[in-house]
Enzyme design. Structure first.
Site, PDB file in Angstrom:
ATOM      1  N   ARG A  12     102.080  52.005  45.676  1.00 61.43           N
ATOM      2  CA  ARG A  12     102.169  51.057  46.801  1.00 61.43           C
ATOM      3  C   ARG A  12     103.465  51.219  47.608  1.00 61.43           C
ATOM      4  O   ARG A  12     103.999  50.240  48.141  1.00 61.43           O
ATOM      5  CB  ARG A  12     102.057  49.605  46.302  1.00 61.43           C
TER       6      ARG A  12
ATOM      7  N   SER B  86      94.172  42.201  46.680  1.00 58.51           N
ATOM      8  CA  SER B  86      95.051  41.935  45.533  1.00 58.51           C
ATOM      9  C   SER B  86      96.329  41.313  46.057  1.00 58.51           C
ATOM     10  O   SER B  86      96.997  41.905  46.911  1.00 58.51           O
ATOM     11  CB  SER B  86      95.420  43.236  44.830  1.00 58.51           C
TER      12      SER B  86
ATOM     13  N   GLU C 289     101.992  41.626  47.018  1.00 58.94           N
ATOM     14  CA  GLU C 289     101.727  42.913  47.671  1.00 58.94           C
ATOM     15  C   GLU C 289     101.706  42.789  49.203  1.00 58.94           C
ATOM     16  O   GLU C 289     102.228  43.658  49.891  1.00 58.94           O
ATOM     17  CB  GLU C 289     100.390  43.462  47.149  1.00 58.94           C
TER      18      GLU C 289
HETATM   19  N1  EPU Z   1      92.551  42.165  34.224  1.00 53.61           N
HETATM   20  C1  EPU Z   1      92.326  40.960  33.578  1.00 53.61           C
HETATM   21  N2  EPU Z   1      91.878  39.915  34.322  1.00 53.61           N
HETATM   22  C2  EPU Z   1      91.633  40.016  35.634  1.00 53.61           C
HETATM   23  C3  EPU Z   1      91.857  41.228  36.303  1.00 53.61           C
HETATM   24  C4  EPU Z   1      92.322  42.291  35.567  1.00 53.61           C
HETATM   25  O1  EPU Z   1      92.526  40.809  32.383  1.00 53.61           O
HETATM   26  O2  EPU Z   1      91.218  39.021  36.215  1.00 53.61           O
HETATM   27  C5  EPU Z   1      93.056  43.305  33.422  1.00 53.61           C
HETATM   28  C6  EPU Z   1      92.003  43.954  32.592  1.00 53.61           C
HETATM   29  O3  EPU Z   1      92.643  44.354  31.411  1.00 53.61           O
HETATM   30  C7  EPU Z   1      91.582  45.168  33.393  1.00 53.61           C
HETATM   31  C8  EPU Z   1      92.896  45.553  34.022  1.00 53.61           C
HETATM   32  O4  EPU Z   1      93.583  44.300  34.260  1.00 53.61           O
HETATM   33  O5  EPU Z   1      91.034  46.142  32.563  1.00 53.61           O
HETATM   34  C9  EPU Z   1      92.796  46.290  35.313  1.00 53.61           C
HETATM   35  O6  EPU Z   1      92.004  45.526  36.190  1.00 53.61           O
HETATM   36  P1  EPU Z   1      91.229  46.190  37.395  1.00 53.61           P
HETATM   37  O7  EPU Z   1      90.726  47.514  37.039  1.00 53.61           O
HETATM   38  O8  EPU Z   1      90.295  45.169  37.905  1.00 53.61           O
HETATM   39  O9  EPU Z   1      92.346  46.446  38.468  1.00 53.61           O
HETATM   40  P2  EPU Z   1      93.670  45.676  38.844  1.00 53.61           P
HETATM   41  O10 EPU Z   1      94.829  46.261  38.127  1.00 53.61           O
HETATM   42  O11 EPU Z   1      93.434  44.238  38.745  1.00 53.61           O
HETATM   43  C10 EPU Z   1      94.242  47.359  40.797  1.00 53.61           C
HETATM   44  C11 EPU Z   1      94.463  47.359  42.283  1.00 53.61           C
HETATM   45  C12 EPU Z   1      93.172  47.116  43.036  1.00 53.61           C
HETATM   46  C13 EPU Z   1      92.195  48.203  42.622  1.00 53.61           C
HETATM   47  C14 EPU Z   1      92.011  48.156  41.096  1.00 53.61           C
HETATM   48  C15 EPU Z   1      91.097  49.208  40.543  1.00 53.61           C
HETATM   49  C16 EPU Z   1      96.737  46.621  42.602  1.00 53.61           C
HETATM   50  C17 EPU Z   1      97.640  45.517  43.020  1.00 53.61           C
HETATM   51  N3  EPU Z   1      95.440  46.357  42.630  1.00 53.61           N
HETATM   52  O12 EPU Z   1      93.818  46.055  40.404  1.00 53.61           O
HETATM   53  O13 EPU Z   1      93.414  47.205  44.412  1.00 53.61           O
HETATM   54  O14 EPU Z   1      90.959  48.034  43.261  1.00 53.61           O
HETATM   55  O15 EPU Z   1      93.291  48.336  40.463  1.00 53.61           O
HETATM   56  O16 EPU Z   1      91.752  50.425  40.515  1.00 53.61           O
HETATM   57  O17 EPU Z   1      97.204  47.718  42.288  1.00 53.61           O
HETATM   58  C18 EPU Z   1      93.909  45.939  46.370  1.00 53.61           C
HETATM   59  O18 EPU Z   1      94.968  46.524  46.416  1.00 53.61           O
HETATM   60  O19 EPU Z   1      93.593  45.092  47.256  1.00 53.61           O
HETATM   61  C19 EPU Z   1      93.044  46.174  45.259  1.00 53.61           C
HETATM   62  C20 EPU Z   1      91.958  45.455  45.057  1.00 53.61           C
END
Ligand code: EPU
Length: 337
Positions: A165, A240, A330
């Site tokens: 980011r 996010s 973010e």
């Molecule tokens: N998790 C939870 N609860 C939640 C959400 C996530 O426990 O409500 C934990 C779980 O362990 C899950 C892990 O976090 O396995 C990762 O979650 P997820 O794959 O949903 O992704 P994220 O880390 O929550 C990031 C990006 C997203 C992107 C996803 C998928 C950032 C700030 N966000 O989210 O990007 O789509 O990975 O790669 O880096 C965005 O930037 O707008 C965005 C949606």
């Protein structure tokens, strides 16, 4: 070039907050930059670049300057063969339209970034990413208008200082200097590299999907996001809201899940922290921590940026007290540097 005065920022951003912008200048053709920046500089105004407004937050006081809207369209193939596809897209193109175009050519590189809201021009700024792909992985170069020197130039991806980011466009001394006219991407693969991101692999397995073509992965990610992320037409949010946390050492609390990154850092899932602190579905000053994806803050009834600030401070304090970690938003505030 189209100039409007006194436009509510609320209407230009997906979080739907913010007072009036003194000027809004829409740019549809790269050549208009000379005139637009001439106008802004003559008046001595600060400026802020805006695409789809999916990652920017308007302040209650508005913006006493010019919002420069990127509406430069166009997707152009520069090179196409069986093994290489080079595509140049206008900064104002909708990101997902560009992704669909690349997928239709059966090249891999952006299909896991399906349905990320926003524009092509915003993608390099915060080096967007999802499910293991990042904009920097396939980006070759960007064409920009350099607002400091008032000239058009090309910047190669290797000179953009990309990280999670992060880029020269959103950090450091050149932040806010370059208006991104177009971005050129180079694709050489036809299939996403394994191992896939855990949550993506889990979804594919659960749905018995063994076809890992760009189209198949695109459809899977689109479906995951549809079920998880708010539809901007129905619910106001900025995608996010909190960044995942990057640490130099693994978290001390052994319960906290993390992943080691390619550059030897440790990435903590902020979504996990929020969920395990019991915040999913909780509303703070009109802003709800989404019950489907904890990183997302939904503006249910928040009227002001001040409401949002209060909500964020309370959420940050809860996480700091429980886990000793500092959450960072973010989205970017619309203000003069
Ligand atoms: N998790 C939870 N609860 C939640 C959400 C996530 O426990 O409500 C934990 C779980 O362990 C899950 C892990 O976090 O396995 C990762 O979650 P997820 O794959 O949903 O992704 P994220 O880390 O929550 C990031 C990006 C997203 C992107 C996803 C998928 C950032 C700030 N966000 O989210 O990007 O789509 O990975 O790669 O880096 C965005 O930037 O707008 C965005 C949606």
């Amino acid at each position: 070039m189209n100039i409007r005065e006194n436009i509510p920022i609320k209407d230009l951003t997906t979080m739907r907050l913010g007072g009036p912008a003194r000027f809004v200048i829409a740019i549809e053709h790269a050549e208009e930059c000379t005139e637009a920046f001439g106008f802004v500089k003559e008046k001595g105004l600060p400026f802020y670049f805006l695409g789809a407004g999916a990652n920017s937050l308007g302040l209650d006081t508005g913006f006493d300057g010019a919002l420069i809207l990127n509406q430069i369209k166009g997707i152009e193939i520069l090179q196409e063969s069986e093994n290489v596809l080079i595509v140049k897209a206008g900064g104002g193109e909708i990101w997902d339209d560009f992704v669909q175009f690349v997928v239709s050519k059966n090249f891999s590189g952006v299909e896991a970034m399906a349905k990320i809201p926003g524009t092509v021009g915003a993608a390099p700024v915060q080096n967007i990413g999802a499910y293991g792909q990042e904009a920097k992985d396939t980006l070759e170069s960007v064409e920009v208008y350099d607002s400091l020197l008032d000239e058009y130039k090309e910047i190669m991806a290797k000179d953009c200082d990309f990280a999670y980011r992060h880029s020269i466009f959103n950090s450091g001394k050149d932040k806010g200097r370059y208006f991104i006219l177009s971005a050129t991407f180079k694709f050489t693969e036809h299939q996403l590299k394994q191992p896939f991101y855990n949550s993506l692999q889990a979804y594919l397995d659960e749905h018995h999907i063994a076809d890992y073509s760009p189209k198949s992965v695109y459809d899977a990610v689109a479906e995951i996001r549809k079920n998880k992320l708010p539809d901007p037409a129905k619910e106001a949010s900025a995608g996010s809201f909190f960044k995942n946390i990057i640490l130099d050492e693994p978290p001390k609390n052994k319960d906290i899940p993390y992943r080691e990154t390619k550059d030897g850092k440790f990435k903590v899932n902020t979504g996990w922290l929020l969920e395990n602190a019991g915040l999913k579905g909780k509303t703070f000053h009109g802003f709800k921590v989404s019950d489907k994806a904890a990183l997302i803050l939904i503006n249910e009834s928040g009227e002001t940026y001040e409401d949002l600030q209060r909500a964020v401070t309370e959420i940050q304090k809860i996480i700091k007290d429980k886990y000793g970690l500092a959450l960072e938003p973010e989205p970017v505030k619309i203000e003069a540097d």
